[in-house]
Design a protein around this motif. Structure first.
Motif, mmCIF file in Angstrom:
data_model
loop_
_atom_site.group_PDB
_atom_site.id
_atom_site.type_symbol
_atom_site.label_atom_id
_atom_site.label_comp_id
_atom_site.label_asym_id
_atom_site.label_seq_id
_atom_site.Cartn_x
_atom_site.Cartn_y
_atom_site.Cartn_z
ATOM 1 N N ALA A 12 -8.016 9.226 16.168
ATOM 2 C CA ALA A 12 -9.252 8.758 16.808
ATOM 3 C C ALA A 12 -10.251 8.265 15.767
ATOM 4 O O ALA A 12 -10.862 7.207 15.928
ATOM 5 C CB ALA A 12 -9.864 9.876 17.650
ATOM 6 N N GLY A 13 -10.416 9.037 14.694
ATOM 7 C CA GLY A 13 -11.337 8.622 13.642
ATOM 8 C C GLY A 13 -10.915 7.309 13.006
ATOM 9 O O GLY A 13 -11.747 6.414 12.787
ATOM 10 N N LEU A 14 -9.623 7.168 12.712
ATOM 11 C CA LEU A 14 -9.118 5.926 12.128
ATOM 12 C C LEU A 14 -9.307 4.750 13.082
ATOM 13 O O LEU A 14 -9.716 3.655 12.670
ATOM 14 C CB LEU A 14 -7.633 6.079 11.786
ATOM 15 N N ALA A 15 -9.037 4.976 14.364
ATOM 16 C CA ALA A 15 -9.179 3.907 15.359
ATOM 17 C C ALA A 15 -10.632 3.468 15.497
ATOM 18 O O ALA A 15 -10.925 2.273 15.618
ATOM 19 C CB ALA A 15 -8.637 4.372 16.708
ATOM 20 N N VAL A 16 -11.541 4.426 15.464
ATOM 21 C CA VAL A 16 -12.975 4.122 15.594
ATOM 22 C C VAL A 16 -13.462 3.297 14.402
ATOM 23 O O VAL A 16 -14.138 2.276 14.559
ATOM 24 C CB VAL A 16 -13.787 5.431 15.712
ATOM 25 N N GLY A 17 -13.134 3.749 13.188
ATOM 26 C CA GLY A 17 -13.554 3.008 12.000
ATOM 27 C C GLY A 17 -12.969 1.613 11.983
ATOM 28 O O GLY A 17 -13.634 0.641 11.603
ATOM 29 N N HIS A 18 -11.721 1.496 12.419
ATOM 30 C CA HIS A 18 -11.033 0.204 12.421
ATOM 31 C C HIS A 18 -11.624 -0.753 13.455
ATOM 32 O O HIS A 18 -11.680 -1.962 13.235
ATOM 33 C CB HIS A 18 -9.550 0.434 12.715
#
Length: 454
Positions: free
Chosen positions: A155-161
Motif C-alpha cells: 500500500a505504501g509503495l502504491a501510494v508513493g508511486h
C-alpha cells in the motif's frame, strides 16, 4: 500543428471506439507489445476520423515529443537515484529504523510509511523487491500471516508511486493539465496518507486474519542486515526529500506577487525547483553521501547507474505512445465532444476524470497508459481552462486514483505480487486487487472532497 481538426461528431465517436477496441484486442487477445498496439490504435483513430495524412504524422511526432519532454529526464534520474539507494542499503536503513521506532506491534504502520517514502525515488517493482524480504522476516518472527505485513508495504509503495511527485505518473498528468507540481505534492501527501492508512494497516489486518499465507520457502532464511554498514537514517531521508523540498519552495515563492521582497531569490529557487534540476542535485548528493562514502568508487557507481537505465527505454516509449493516443484524440476534436457530453451531465469533473482513468485501467491494465489517456481526454475538455489551480490538482489525484484501482490479470504488478508472495490467482485478486482499489478510491474521495472547496 496547433489547429484542431473538425469532423463529423458521429464519425469521431465511431473512430475513437474502434481505436479502443483495436487497442484492447491487440494487447489482451493478440498479446502485442503495448507500444505497437498503442501506435496502431492511434493511427486507426486518425485514419477512421478522416484526418489528413500529414496531420496524423504531425500529431504522432507532437505526441511523442510533448510527452517525453516532461518526464524523460525524471525517469532516467529517478532510476539512477533508486539504484544508488538500493546498493547502499538506504532503503533497508529506512525500513529498519522505522521498525525500531514503531515496534513489532505497529510494524504495519512502519512498513506502510517506509513504502510510501521509498516509492518517491524508486520504481514500484524495485522498491517491492528491495523491501519485501524485511516484511517476510517480520512475519516469520511474529508467526503471523505474511499478508499482515506485506499488504501495508504494498500500500505504501502504491501510494508513493501513484500520488506523490517526482514519480513519473503524477508528474506526467500534472504536465498535461498544467498544474503546479508543488501543489500536486502537497495534495498528493494528503491523499496518499489517508490511502495508505485505509489500504495498509487496516486492510492488511483484515487480510492477515482472513488468509493464513506462510512466508515463501525462499524467504524462510531471510538475511540479517549488518546495520553498522548501512548509511544513517537521517542522511537517507534528507536526500530523498531534497527534490520535494526544492519543488515545494519554488511553488511557495511563486505565490508571492511580482515586485515583492523575494524577487531577488526567486530566479535562484525557480531554477533549483525545476523538477529535473532538483532530482539531479539529489542524485549527485546520493552518489557521494550514499555511494563513495560507503566504499563505492565512481567507476563502480557509473556501472550501477548505467545498468539502472536499461528498463527506462520501455517505460518512456510506452508512456510516449500513450501521449500519441492522447494527441490523436485531442487533435481530432474528440476532446470537445467528450467535454460537451460531460458538461451536460450532473457529475463533477473530478468524478468524470476518475471514471475515465478507471475504465482505461480496467481495460488495458497499464497505470501509465491509463494516466496518459485520461489526462489527455480531460485536458482537451473546454471546462478545464476555467478551473482553479487547486481544482486542477484534484483532477491529477482523481486520475492517479482511477489509474491505480482494480489491478487484475492484465497488470504486471498483479503477477509480480502473486509470484513473490506465492499466492494463487483467487487470493491475489481478493487481497492485492482490493488493496489497489482501496488506494485508488480513497485518494479519489479525498480529492473529491477537497475539490468542493477549490
Amino acid at each position: 500543428m496547433e489547429t484542431t481538426f473538425v469532423a463529423d461528431p458521429t464519425r469521431l465517436i465511431v473512430a475513437a471506439l474502434c481505436g479502443l477496441v483495436i487497442l484492447l484486442a491487440l494487447i489482451i487477445k493478440a498479446k502485442f507489445q503495448p507500444l505497437i498496439a498503442i501506435l496502431i490504435a492511434a493511427l486507426s483513430i486518425g485514419v477512421l476520423a478522416g484526418m489528413p495524412v500529414s496531420m496524423i504524422v504531425d500529431t504522432v511526432s507532437k505526441g511523442m515529443g510533448e510527452t517525453l519532454k516532461g518526464i524523460a529526464l525524471l525517469v532516467g534520474l529517478g532510476s539512477m537515484f533508486g539504484a544508488i539507494l538500493e546498493i547502499s542499503g538506504g532503503a533497508e536503513r529506512v525500513a529498519l529504523t522505522m521498525m525500531s521506532k514503531f515496534g513489532e506491534k505497529r510494524a504495519p504502520w512502519a512498513l506502510g510509511i517506509t513504502g510510501m517514502v521509498t516509492a518517491i525515488p524508486v520504481f514500484f517493482d524495485a522498491g517491492l523487491i528491495i523491501l519485501i524480504p524485511l516484511a517476510f522476516s517480520i512475519a516469520r518472527r511474529a508467526k503471523k500471516s505474511s499478508l499482515y505485513f506485506v499488504i501495508p508495504l504494498l500500500a505504501g509503495l502504491a501510494v508513493g508511486h501513484a500520488f506523490i511527485p517526482p514519480t513519473p505518473g503524477p508528474v506526467l498528468v500534472a504536465n498535461i493539465l498544467g498544474v503546479d507540481l508543488g501543489l500536486v505534492i502537497g495534495l498528493g501527501l494528503v491523499c496518499g496518507f489517508f490511502s495508505m492508512i485505509a489500504a495498509g494497516p487496516i486492510w492488511g489486518k483484515i487480510c492477515g486474519s482472513r488468509f493464513d499465507v506462510p512466508v515463501p520457502k525462499q524467504y524462510q532464511e531471510a538475511p540479517e542486515y549488518d546495520e553498522s554498514k548501512l548509511p544513517s537514517f537521517g542522511s537517507v531521508v534528507s536526500i530523498i526529500l531534497i527534490p520535494l523540498f526544492l519543488i515545494l519552495i519554488n511553488s511557495i515563492l511563486g505565490m508571492f506577487p511580482e515586485g515583492s521582497a523575494i524577487d531577488a531569490i526567486r530566479p535562484f529557487f525557480t531554477f533549483l525547483g525545476t523538477p529535473f534540476v532538483a532530482l539531479l542535485l539529489a542524485t549527485i548528493v546520493a552518489m557521494f553521501l550514499l555511494g563513495t562514502r560507503n566504499g563505492y568508487s565512481l567507476q563502480e557507481l557509473e556501472k550501477v547507474m548505467t545498468k539502472s537505465l536499461e528498463p527506462t527505454g520501455l517505460i518512456l516509449l510506452v508512456t510516449a505512445g500513450g501521449g500519441v493516443l492522447r494527441y490523436m484524440l485531442q487533435d481530432s476534436g474528440m476532446g470537445d465532444i467528450i467535454g460537451n457530453a460531460v458538461a451536460a451531465t450532473p457529475l463533477p469533473i473530478v468524478v468524470v476524470a476518475f471514471l475515465i482513468a478507471l475504465a482505461v485501467r480496467v481495460s488495458v491494465g497499464s497505470a501509465t497508459v491509463a494516466m496518459t489517456m485520461a489526462a489527455g481526454i480531460v485536458a482537451s475538455m473546454p471546462i478545464v481552462t476555467t478551473l482553479s489551480p487547486l481544482h486542477l490538482a484534484c483532477l491529477v489525484m482523481a486520475i492517479a486514483g482511477g489509474s491505480t484501482a482494480f489491478s487484475h490479470f492484465n497488470d504486471s504488478g498483479f503477477w509480480l505480487v502473486k509470484s513473490l508472495c506465492n499466492l494463487d490467482e483467487k487470493t491475489t485478486f481478493k487481497t492485492w486487487t482490493m488493496m489497489e482499489t482501496i488506494v485508488g478510491t480513497t485518494g479519489f474521495i479525498v480529492a473529491l472532497i477537497v475539490s468542493f472547496f477549490a
